[in-house]
Design a protein around this motif. Structure first.
Motif, PDB file in Angstrom:
ATOM      1  N   LEU A   1      -6.484  -4.031  -0.313  1.00 49.16           N
ATOM      2  CA  LEU A   1      -5.237  -3.473  -0.844  1.00 49.16           C
ATOM      3  C   LEU A   1      -4.026  -4.271  -0.365  1.00 49.16           C
ATOM      4  CD1 LEU A   1      -5.982   0.331  -0.311  1.00 49.16           C
ATOM      5  CD2 LEU A   1      -5.891  -0.866  -2.508  1.00 49.16           C
ATOM      6  N   THR A   2      -4.086  -4.718   0.883  1.00 50.95           N
ATOM      7  CA  THR A   2      -2.997  -5.547   1.421  1.00 50.95           C
ATOM      8  C   THR A   2      -2.858  -6.830   0.617  1.00 50.95           C
ATOM      9  OG1 THR A   2      -3.362  -4.663   3.649  1.00 50.95           O
ATOM     10  CG2 THR A   2      -2.142  -6.743   3.480  1.00 50.95           C
ATOM     11  N   ALA A   3      -3.985  -7.444   0.286  1.00 49.01           N
ATOM     12  CA  ALA A   3      -3.959  -8.687  -0.493  1.00 49.01           C
ATOM     13  C   ALA A   3      -3.371  -8.453  -1.883  1.00 49.01           C
ATOM     14  CB  ALA A   3      -5.370  -9.261  -0.597  1.00 49.01           C
ATOM     15  N   ILE A   4      -3.730  -7.334  -2.512  1.00 43.97           N
ATOM     16  CA  ILE A   4      -3.215  -7.039  -3.851  1.00 43.97           C
ATOM     17  C   ILE A   4      -1.721  -6.707  -3.787  1.00 43.97           C
ATOM     18  CG2 ILE A   4      -3.420  -5.503  -5.847  1.00 43.97           C
ATOM     19  CD1 ILE A   4      -6.378  -5.138  -5.095  1.00 43.97           C
ATOM     20  N   ALA A   5      -1.305  -5.978  -2.749  1.00 47.84           N
ATOM     21  CA  ALA A   5       0.113  -5.668  -2.578  1.00 47.84           C
ATOM     22  C   ALA A   5       0.918  -6.939  -2.363  1.00 47.84           C
ATOM     23  CB  ALA A   5       0.305  -4.718  -1.398  1.00 47.84           C
ATOM     24  N   ARG A   6       0.299  -7.911  -1.683  1.00 44.36           N
ATOM     25  CA  ARG A   6       0.969  -9.191  -1.461  1.00 44.36           C
ATOM     26  C   ARG A   6       1.213  -9.924  -2.780  1.00 44.36           C
ATOM     27  NH1 ARG A   6      -2.720 -11.547   1.811  1.00 44.36           N
ATOM     28  NH2 ARG A   6      -2.110 -10.187   3.532  1.00 44.36           N
ATOM     29  N   MET A   7       0.364  -9.642  -3.778  1.00 47.79           N
ATOM     30  CA  MET A   7       0.566 -10.214  -5.115  1.00 47.79           C
ATOM     31  C   MET A   7       1.654  -9.470  -5.894  1.00 47.79           C
ATOM     32  SD  MET A   7      -3.386 -10.618  -6.377  1.00 47.79           S
ATOM     33  CE  MET A   7      -4.697 -10.934  -5.207  1.00 47.79           C
ATOM     34  N   LYS A   8       2.164  -8.386  -5.288  1.00 46.78           N
ATOM     35  CA  LYS A   8       3.233  -7.567  -5.870  1.00 46.78           C
ATOM     36  C   LYS A   8       2.761  -6.718  -7.052  1.00 46.78           C
ATOM     37  CE  LYS A   8       6.825 -10.687  -4.221  1.00 46.78           C
ATOM     38  NZ  LYS A   8       6.873  -9.972  -2.927  1.00 46.78           N
ATOM     39  N   HIS A   9       1.472  -6.382  -7.078  1.00 50.56           N
ATOM     40  CA  HIS A   9       0.947  -5.461  -8.085  1.00 50.56           C
ATOM     41  C   HIS A   9       0.948  -4.051  -7.482  1.00 50.56           C
ATOM     42  CE1 HIS A   9      -0.129  -8.583 -10.916  1.00 50.56           C
ATOM     43  NE2 HIS A   9      -0.738  -9.249  -9.948  1.00 50.56           N
ATOM     44  N   HIS A  10       2.138  -3.507  -7.259  1.00 48.41           N
ATOM     45  CA  HIS A  10       2.265  -2.271  -6.498  1.00 48.41           C
ATOM     46  C   HIS A  10       1.698  -1.054  -7.241  1.00 48.41           C
ATOM     47  CE1 HIS A  10       4.648  -4.663  -3.808  1.00 48.41           C
ATOM     48  NE2 HIS A  10       5.507  -4.961  -4.765  1.00 48.41           N
ATOM     49  N   SER A  11       1.899  -0.978  -8.549  1.00 48.45           N
ATOM     50  CA  SER A  11       1.366   0.161  -9.305  1.00 48.45           C
ATOM     51  C   SER A  11      -0.158   0.181  -9.254  1.00 48.45           C
ATOM     52  CB  SER A  11       1.831   0.089 -10.760  1.00 48.45           C
ATOM     53  OG  SER A  11       3.224   0.203 -10.846  1.00 48.45           O
TER      54      SER A  11
END
Length: 365
Positions: free
Chosen positions: A99-109
């Motif tokens: 989840l941290t990696a995906i949040a780092r991609m700025k895909h917050h939704s």
């Protein structure tokens, strides 16, 4: 077991309440995001089906997330889908890393929807997972949702830390609700949670950005600490606000307390002096910096060169360019832009000479 069930029920209630209380646009966006992991491919970035053992796969996934080389959303969703089909299910730590990696991609939704899927799969989030959730809501400007999560964090008995509090405070400040953010910090202190340096730094940075430098100074006094990183934030805030006198006082206080100013602190002070045209003081401070064993970096040199260029001190510009190049640094894009703009407006031969020296010694980076 009771804690897990309690956690699941509380967050499941939150998501149910969220999906039914937001306006139709946000509800559609939320449900749309939830559909991603159900349709994601069970492939790696090489396109081959994953056939290795669960333990080997999880180790590879951890390494991929930790190395920050996971930058493709489809790959990340493929990992998530595969993790949900492992028996027994991976730990929340493994999911949180992804989840941290995906949040780092700025895909917050998408992160929000994936946390819901984790919940529905029977895995209780930990304080770090909830911190990611709060951070995502802040990025989406859904601060009201953050308070719901914070309330559940406290109810579940988790100890809030900077991962939880900092994004929440920052999100409130960005909405212009300064009093509300300070009230939150005060309430946290009353329940025996003392904000750390990072939290105070976040508050001071926001205060300085909106021009409330006096409040930032008061907060520093309240802390009664001379933490270098916090003082740097304040010095930079004073510089941007054009309050050179206060900036000087903070810098001198730092030195008199025995703290060793670093290259960032010196560079910010030099920037403030340049803005006021106090170029002789800049030269004195630059020498003092080197005498104190603090070596200037490319930011320092470029700041000085830009300041001297803007005040048409071309002979000194050439001197500092040569010093910069000798130290292995180069002019940055801002320095180049200032020089080119000066040439295009007044065609001063001295500026042509400076550009020639710069191009001869080293090409502009």
């Amino acid at each position: 077991m009771g804690t897990i069930a309690k956690s699941r029920n509380s967050l499941a209630f939150f998501f149910y309440h969220y999906c039914h209380s937001r306006d139709s646009f946000h509800r559609q966006n939320f449900y749309y995001c939830c559909s991603f992991s159900a349709t994601s491919s069970k492939t790696t970035n090489s396109g081959r089906d994953i056939v290795e053992s669960p333990n080997h796969f999880l180790k590879s996934a951890r390494d991929w997330c930790r190395s920050r080389s996971l930058r493709n959303l489809d790959d990340a969703l493929g990992l998530f889908d595969r993790m949900l089909h492992i028996h027994p299910l991976p730990s929340i730590v493994d999911f949180t890393q992804l989840l941290t990696a995906i949040a780092r991609m700025k895909h917050h939704s998408i992160v929000i929807s994936l946390i819901k899927e984790i919940e529905l799969s029977g895995i209780a989030p930990d304080v770090y997972t909830l911190g990611i959730l709060i951070n995502c809501f802040c990025h989406l400007n859904w601060v009201d949702c953050d308070f719901s999560i914070l309330a559940r964090i406290l109810k579940l008995g988790f100890q809030p830390n900077y991962i939880i509090l900092n994004p929440l405070v920052k999100g409130i400040y960005l909405r212009g609700k300064i009093a509300e953010a300070m009230n939150l910090v005060n309430k946290m202190e009353k329940i025996s949670y003392k904000p750390d340096i990072a939290t105070y730094g976040t508050i001071m940075n926001c205060l300085c950005k909106i021009g409330k430098t006096n409040e930032a100074i008061e907060l520093l006094r309240k802390m009664d600490e001379g933490n270098l990183n916090v003082v740097i934030i304040l010095i930079d805030g004073m510089c941007n606000a054009g309050k050179l006198t206060t900036e000087r006082e903070l810098f001198n206080t730092l030195l008199t307390k025995g703290s060793q100013a670093n290259v960032q602190t010196y560079t910010i002070m030099i920037k403030g002096l340049c803005k006021e045209g106090l170029l002789k003081e800049v030269m004195v401070l630059f020498e003092q910096m080197e005498e104190n064993g603090c070596s200037p970096n490319h930011f320092t040199y470029n700041t000085i060169i830009q300041g001297f260029l803007q005040h048409n001190e071309t002979s000194w510009v050439v001197k500092y360019i040569k010093m910069m190049v000798d130290e292995g640094f180069s002019a940055n894009a801002t320095t180049a832009t200032i020089l080119i703009n000066l040439l295009s407006t007044n065609q001063d031969p001295s500026h042509v000479y400076v550009l020639g020296v710069l191009m001869q010694l080293q090409q502009i980076a």
